[in-house]
Scaffold this motif. Structure first.
Motif, PDB file in Angstrom:
ATOM      1  N   GLY A 138       0.969  -1.047   0.253  1.00  0.00           N
ATOM      2  CA  GLY A 138      -0.019   0.009  -0.053  1.00  0.00           C
ATOM      3  C   GLY A 138       0.682   1.037  -0.123  1.00  0.00           C
ATOM      4  N   TRP A 139       0.075   1.933   0.149  1.00  0.00           N
ATOM      5  CA  TRP A 139       1.365   3.537  -0.151  1.00  0.00           C
ATOM      6  C   TRP A 139       1.760   3.927   1.091  1.00  0.00           C
ATOM      7  CZ3 TRP A 139       1.846   8.084   2.737  1.00  0.00           C
ATOM      8  CH2 TRP A 139       0.727   8.261   4.053  1.00  0.00           C
ATOM      9  N   ASP A 184      -6.482   6.175 -11.992  1.00  0.00           N
ATOM     10  CA  ASP A 184      -7.037   7.274 -12.895  1.00  0.00           C
ATOM     11  C   ASP A 184      -8.326   7.170 -11.317  1.00  0.00           C
ATOM     12  OD1 ASP A 184      -7.821   4.705 -13.194  1.00  0.00           O
ATOM     13  OD2 ASP A 184      -9.157   5.967 -15.743  1.00  0.00           O
ATOM     14  N   ALA A 185      -7.760   6.026 -10.728  1.00  0.00           N
ATOM     15  CA  ALA A 185      -9.090   5.538  -9.457  1.00  0.00           C
ATOM     16  C   ALA A 185      -8.274   6.169  -7.740  1.00  0.00           C
ATOM     17  CB  ALA A 185      -9.437   4.457  -9.399  1.00  0.00           C
ATOM     18  N   PHE A 186      -7.164   6.210  -8.087  1.00  0.00           N
ATOM     19  CA  PHE A 186      -6.745   6.228  -6.573  1.00  0.00           C
ATOM     20  C   PHE A 186      -5.928   8.204  -6.562  1.00  0.00           C
ATOM     21  CE2 PHE A 186      -2.250   5.032  -3.875  1.00  0.00           C
ATOM     22  CZ  PHE A 186      -3.734   4.842  -2.420  1.00  0.00           C
ATOM     23  N   GLU A 187      -7.255   7.856  -5.311  1.00  0.00           N
ATOM     24  CA  GLU A 187      -7.163   9.604  -5.213  1.00  0.00           C
ATOM     25  C   GLU A 187      -6.334   9.828  -3.600  1.00  0.00           C
ATOM     26  OE1 GLU A 187      -9.785  13.794  -6.274  1.00  0.00           O
ATOM     27  OE2 GLU A 187     -10.699  12.655  -4.798  1.00  0.00           O
ATOM     28  N   VAL A 188      -5.516  10.331  -3.659  1.00  0.00           N
ATOM     29  CA  VAL A 188      -4.816  10.947  -2.311  1.00  0.00           C
ATOM     30  C   VAL A 188      -4.914  12.946  -2.198  1.00  0.00           C
ATOM     31  CG1 VAL A 188      -4.015   8.392  -2.518  1.00  0.00           C
ATOM     32  CG2 VAL A 188      -2.009  10.719  -3.809  1.00  0.00           C
ATOM     33  N   LYS A 193       1.722  12.661  -1.856  1.00  0.00           N
ATOM     34  CA  LYS A 193       3.101  12.360  -2.102  1.00  0.00           C
ATOM     35  C   LYS A 193       4.088  13.035  -1.932  1.00  0.00           C
ATOM     36  CE  LYS A 193       3.625  16.614  -5.760  1.00  0.00           C
ATOM     37  NZ  LYS A 193       2.438  17.345  -6.704  1.00  0.00           N
ATOM     38  N   ALA A 194       3.674  14.365  -0.835  1.00  0.00           N
ATOM     39  CA  ALA A 194       4.930  14.087   0.159  1.00  0.00           C
ATOM     40  C   ALA A 194       5.741  12.879   0.782  1.00  0.00           C
ATOM     41  CB  ALA A 194       4.388  15.449   0.957  1.00  0.00           C
ATOM     42  N   ALA A 203       9.818  11.734  -8.073  1.00  0.00           N
ATOM     43  CA  ALA A 203       8.497  10.747  -8.033  1.00  0.00           C
ATOM     44  C   ALA A 203       7.160  11.346  -8.370  1.00  0.00           C
ATOM     45  CB  ALA A 203       7.956   9.701  -6.678  1.00  0.00           C
ATOM     46  N   ALA A 204       7.200  12.472  -8.205  1.00  0.00           N
ATOM     47  CA  ALA A 204       5.954  13.556  -8.365  1.00  0.00           C
ATOM     48  C   ALA A 204       5.353  13.540  -9.838  1.00  0.00           C
ATOM     49  CB  ALA A 204       7.035  15.275  -8.216  1.00  0.00           C
TER      50      ALA A 204
END
Length: 286
Positions: A138-139, A184-188, A193-194, A203-204
């Motif tokens: 996972g993230w 296009d489904a994983f909104e965070v 991002k940081a 990675a940005a």
């Protein structure tokens, strides 16, 4: 549409078999929703025992998996961390839940297993087939702390075991990425991002703006980037296209983000890799 790897005829057609260049005695599979006894939001092959499904149904589903693979799947208690467990041989692992998000083994007949329902399953094997591993990415586990995530942790343990096995070709690692929530489904939020950009500014490129403070994240792309940084260049499976997206394929895959909102719960599918014996093994496995 690009198709996924088909499963062998003895398994449900919707299960996936990795198409990757590993020895024939290394076996791997990724399950789908098909083939079990659970009902409701867990229908039908839910393998998670922590999602409010009927315990007897989960045990029956896990028995289906064990019979299908002909090995002993070891289920961990996954906590979105970076710890790695080394699995003992079949019959020695017991039923005690291991708290970890990755596992590795050199033993035959034991299936390194991770459960997912949007997170990314990552399977690893070396080219001589002496070591296999599975990671739940996972993230949070992928990002880790200060650039040390679950993939870095399992790579280190994997490499140590491979060095202890066959000398020639022991460290050449092949990876397979399974289905996960798509880009296009994983909104965070900004914090996700940081977590990646602070140690890897490039990675940005794997985040697209969706709204103020919100981003579409490419989870499989982030994993590929981490693996490349470790020197793992043979990477197969999930390329970020819709066919691999758990959210966009409701009849095939569980998705926590999709199912929890609409159905009130979600099951878990699993990815497994194991050493099944056969030719090409080194003496250490004989």
């Amino acid at each position: 549409m690009k198709s996924l790897e088909p499963a062998q005829s003895a398994w449900p057609a919707s299960w996936l078999e990795p198409d990757w260049p590993v020895p024939s005695h290394v076996r791997a599979v990724c399950t789908s929703r098909e083939g079990g006894t659970s009902t409701g939001p867990w229908g039908s092959l839910n393998l998670g025992d922590h999602v409010a499904d009927v315990p007897a149904a989960v045990q029956a589903n896990r028995a289906v998996l064990a019979q299908a693979v002909g090995a002993q799947p070891i289920f961990m208690r996954q906590v979105h961390g970076v710890d790695v467990a080394e699995l003992p041989g079949a019959g020695d692992a017991g039923d005690t839940a291991i708290v970890a998000d990755a596992c590795v083994t050199t033993a035959m007949g034991v299936a390194c297993t991770v459960m997912v329902a949007d997170c990314l399953p990552v399977l690893l094997a070396n080219t001589v087939g002496t070591v296999v591993a599975a990671a739940h990415a996972g993230w949070r586990g992928l990002a880790g702390e200060a650039g040390q995530g679950v993939l870095e942790s399992v790579y280190q343990r994997f490499s140590a075991l491979a060095h202890d096995g066959c000398a020639q070709g022991a460290i050449n690692i092949v990876a397979w990425l399974g289905p996960c929530i798509g880009p296009d489904a994983f909104e965070v939020g900004d914090e996700v991002k940081a977590a990646f950009v602070q140690t890897d500014p490039d990675a940005a490129a794997l985040f697209r703006a969706s709204a103020p403070g919100k981003w579409w994240a490419n989870l499989s792309g982030l994993a590929r980037r981490r693996l490349h940084a470790l020197g793992v260049t043979q990477i197969y499976g999930n390329d970020g296209s819709d066919v691999w997206c758990t959210v966009h394929n409701p009849s095939r895959f569980f998705s926590y983000r999709r199912d929890q909102l609409t159905l009130g719960g979600s099951g878990r599918f699993a990815a497994c890799v194991w050493i099944d014996g056969g030719s090409g093994r080194c003496d250490k496995l004989a």
